[in-house]
Design a protein around this motif. Structure first.
Motif, mmCIF file in Angstrom:
data_model
loop_
_atom_site.group_PDB
_atom_site.id
_atom_site.type_symbol
_atom_site.label_atom_id
_atom_site.label_comp_id
_atom_site.label_asym_id
_atom_site.label_seq_id
_atom_site.Cartn_x
_atom_site.Cartn_y
_atom_site.Cartn_z
ATOM 1 N N GLU A 75 -3.793 -11.668 32.547
ATOM 2 C CA GLU A 75 -3.201 -12.159 31.298
ATOM 3 C C GLU A 75 -3.565 -13.610 30.968
ATOM 4 N N ASN B 195 3.832 -6.199 22.357
ATOM 5 C CA ASN B 195 2.810 -5.164 22.507
ATOM 6 C C ASN B 195 3.451 -3.780 22.508
ATOM 7 N N SER C 85 2.692 -3.548 17.398
ATOM 8 C CA SER C 85 2.032 -4.610 18.166
ATOM 9 C C SER C 85 1.675 -5.736 17.199
ATOM 10 N N ARG D 244 1.477 -14.006 16.432
ATOM 11 C CA ARG D 244 1.968 -14.547 17.710
ATOM 12 C C ARG D 244 1.946 -16.075 17.690
ATOM 13 N N GLU E 75 9.868 -12.968 26.194
ATOM 14 C CA GLU E 75 8.779 -12.027 25.931
ATOM 15 C C GLU E 75 8.807 -10.916 26.973
ATOM 16 N N ASP F 43 7.051 -7.432 28.239
ATOM 17 C CA ASP F 43 5.713 -6.852 28.045
ATOM 18 C C ASP F 43 5.444 -5.680 28.997
ATOM 19 N N TYR G 134 4.313 -2.654 28.102
ATOM 20 C CA TYR G 134 3.350 -1.675 27.589
ATOM 21 C C TYR G 134 1.989 -2.277 27.246
ATOM 22 N N GLY G 135 1.800 -3.562 27.528
ATOM 23 C CA GLY G 135 0.593 -4.240 27.090
ATOM 24 C C GLY G 135 -0.703 -3.652 27.608
ATOM 25 N N GLY H 89 -3.024 0.094 25.399
ATOM 26 C CA GLY H 89 -3.538 0.187 24.045
ATOM 27 C C GLY H 89 -4.504 1.340 23.884
ATOM 28 N N ARG I 36 -5.228 -8.517 23.724
ATOM 29 C CA ARG I 36 -3.968 -8.819 23.053
ATOM 30 C C ARG I 36 -3.269 -9.889 23.872
ATOM 31 N N THR J 160 -0.854 -12.406 25.527
ATOM 32 C CA THR J 160 0.590 -12.539 25.568
ATOM 33 C C THR J 160 0.991 -13.852 24.906
ATOM 34 N N TYR K 205 8.740 -15.253 30.399
ATOM 35 C CA TYR K 205 8.005 -13.984 30.398
ATOM 36 C C TYR K 205 8.708 -12.998 31.325
#
Length: 423
Positions: A99, A191, A199, A205, A221, A223, A225-226, A229, A235, A237, A249
């Motif tokens: 990430e 996401n 998304s 963002r 935040e 996440d 399912y990031g 895709g 994408r 974060t 996070y």
């Protein structure tokens, strides 16, 4: 014999939205033959008990290579441990690899699932009676439920068709302040959100971070399912774009490894300064909250997850290629089945770019009573979207999930849904 009044119990016990997951599980247990387009859990066949021992052994090898002897390794895995966990350094390496998030290991708290991370973060940052949190709506019920348990008000920020709009966040925050409340944070899933599947574009963002700075909001935040895709488009974060440490996070290994491990984490690298000028990290300060909740996250589960990270070269993306391919196929199957079955009729749906969920607008009241009929008479389960609204909404919409099924079951589930709507 003692009898308690249900009305005298806490609102988190009796609130119907808080009880929604129990309701879905109860309906599923009574109709086990029904195809569940409600369950957002991972596909069962990706999980093997043999992986547990394999990854545990990888972690023990890692400990030996670090110079820990058998006695110290045994103690690390079988005794009470450090409140914030013992695999924070491995998670920090994973975040860097996957990430582009660079944080010290001390900023990582390992939690008992992401649900605990939400509770800890909320309890830590909301200290006064006027502190509230904003949340993108429709909102994951686990977050609103956690806030309800803690007695923290959640103020919804309505999503548009393309997701949360920064101007709307600014307007809601200003309105909250005008009411004498203190907006502390904004919760969102950028996401492929649960439940909407939306998304956020990269420009949005960045704009949200700017609005958060102007409104003095922290961002929570989430996440899960990031990774999933429909394409390999990067994408970033919000945390990777976070220049002033405004983002806390929240992460989980439930979808990317397996839910039964119950390992999540939060990254809280915000500096905290006391009256004497002493500086610490927010993750360290939050450890006192965790110590009163679960003492520490299962050391064995941490070890298994740590071994998986080591075996994968600290890349969940690399470790999840088979899952990514499977979930892409399933989402495409669900979208194709909806198109084939409903076409241009009164039933409409969104088209997420990834994740597990599709929202379908239906020309009927999508109530719990209708779900009961659906399960009993048509053999298909789905989730009423009204569960995801704080103060009403989603009455004529349902959430469909495609993660736990194989493609033929998805096709059959949509066919059964069509039969219900025709009836």
């Amino acid at each position: 014999m003692v009898e308690l009044s249900r009305e005298a119990l806490h609102v988190s016990v009796v609130d119907p939205v808080s009880a929604s997951m129990n309701f879905l599980n109860e309906v599923a247990s009574r109709f086990p033959e029904a195809i569940s387009l409600a369950a957002g859990r991972p596909f069962d066949e990706f999980h093997s008990a043999t992986d547990i021992d394999k990854h545990l052994q990888a972690y023990l090898t890692h400990l030996r290579e670090r110079g820990l002897g058998p006695a110290r390794s045994r103690q690390l895995l079988t005794q009470y441990g450090r409140t914030n966990g013992h695999v924070g350094d491995l998670i920090a390496r994973m975040l860097d690899v996957d990430e582009n998030i660079q944080v010290p290991a001390a900023a990582v708290m390992v939690t008992t699932g992401c649900q605990e991370a939400m509770v800890i973060a909320l309890r830590g940052i909301c200290s006064g009676p006027n502190d509230v949190v904003l949340a993108a709506e429709p909102c994951y019920v686990g977050f609103t439920g956690a806030a309800r348990i803690l007695g923290i008000e959640v103020v919804p920020v309505p999503e548009s068709a393309d997701g949360l709009r920064p101007a709307t966040v600014a307007a809601v925050a200003a309105d909250v302040r005008a009411r004498g409340k203190n907006p502390r944070a904004l919760y969102l899933v950028p996401n492929f959100a649960n439940p909407s599947g939306v998304s956020l574009p990269v420009a949005t963002r960045r704009a949200l971070l700017a609005v958060a700075a102007d409104a003095d909001l922290l961002i929570l935040e989430d996440d899960p399912y990031g990774l999933f895709g429909l394409d390999d488009e990067p994408r970033p974060t919000l945390k990777s774009l976070d220049a002033d440490q405004r983002v806390i996070y929240l992460g989980s290994f439930a979808k990317s490894y397996f839910p039964g491990a119950r390992v999540g984490f939060l990254v809280a690298d915000q500096p905290v300064v006391d009256a004497a000028g002493r500086r610490t990290l927010l993750a360290d300060e939050l450890s006192t909250v965790k110590s009163m909740l679960t003492v520490n996250t299962s050391a064995l589960s941490q070890a298994v997850v740590g071994g998986m990270l080591i075996d994968s070269g600290f890349s969940l993306r690399a470790a999840n290629q088979a899952k990514i391919s499977f979930y892409r196929q399933n989402l495409r199957t669900l979208l194709a089945a909806l198109e084939r079955t409903f076409g241009d009729g009164p039933v409409t749906w969104n088209r997420p770019g990834g994740g597990f969920f599709v929202v379908v607008d239906v020309p009927v009241d999508a109530s719990e009573e209708l779900l009961e009929v659906s399960a009993r008479d048509h053999g298909v389960l789905w989730t009423p979207m009204r569960f995801f609204y704080v103060s009403g909404g989603g009455t004529h919409a349902i959430r469909l999930s495609c993660s736990a099924l194989e493609p033929p079951q998805i096709d059959e589930g949509v066919r059964r849904l069509a039969a219900l709507l025709r009836a």
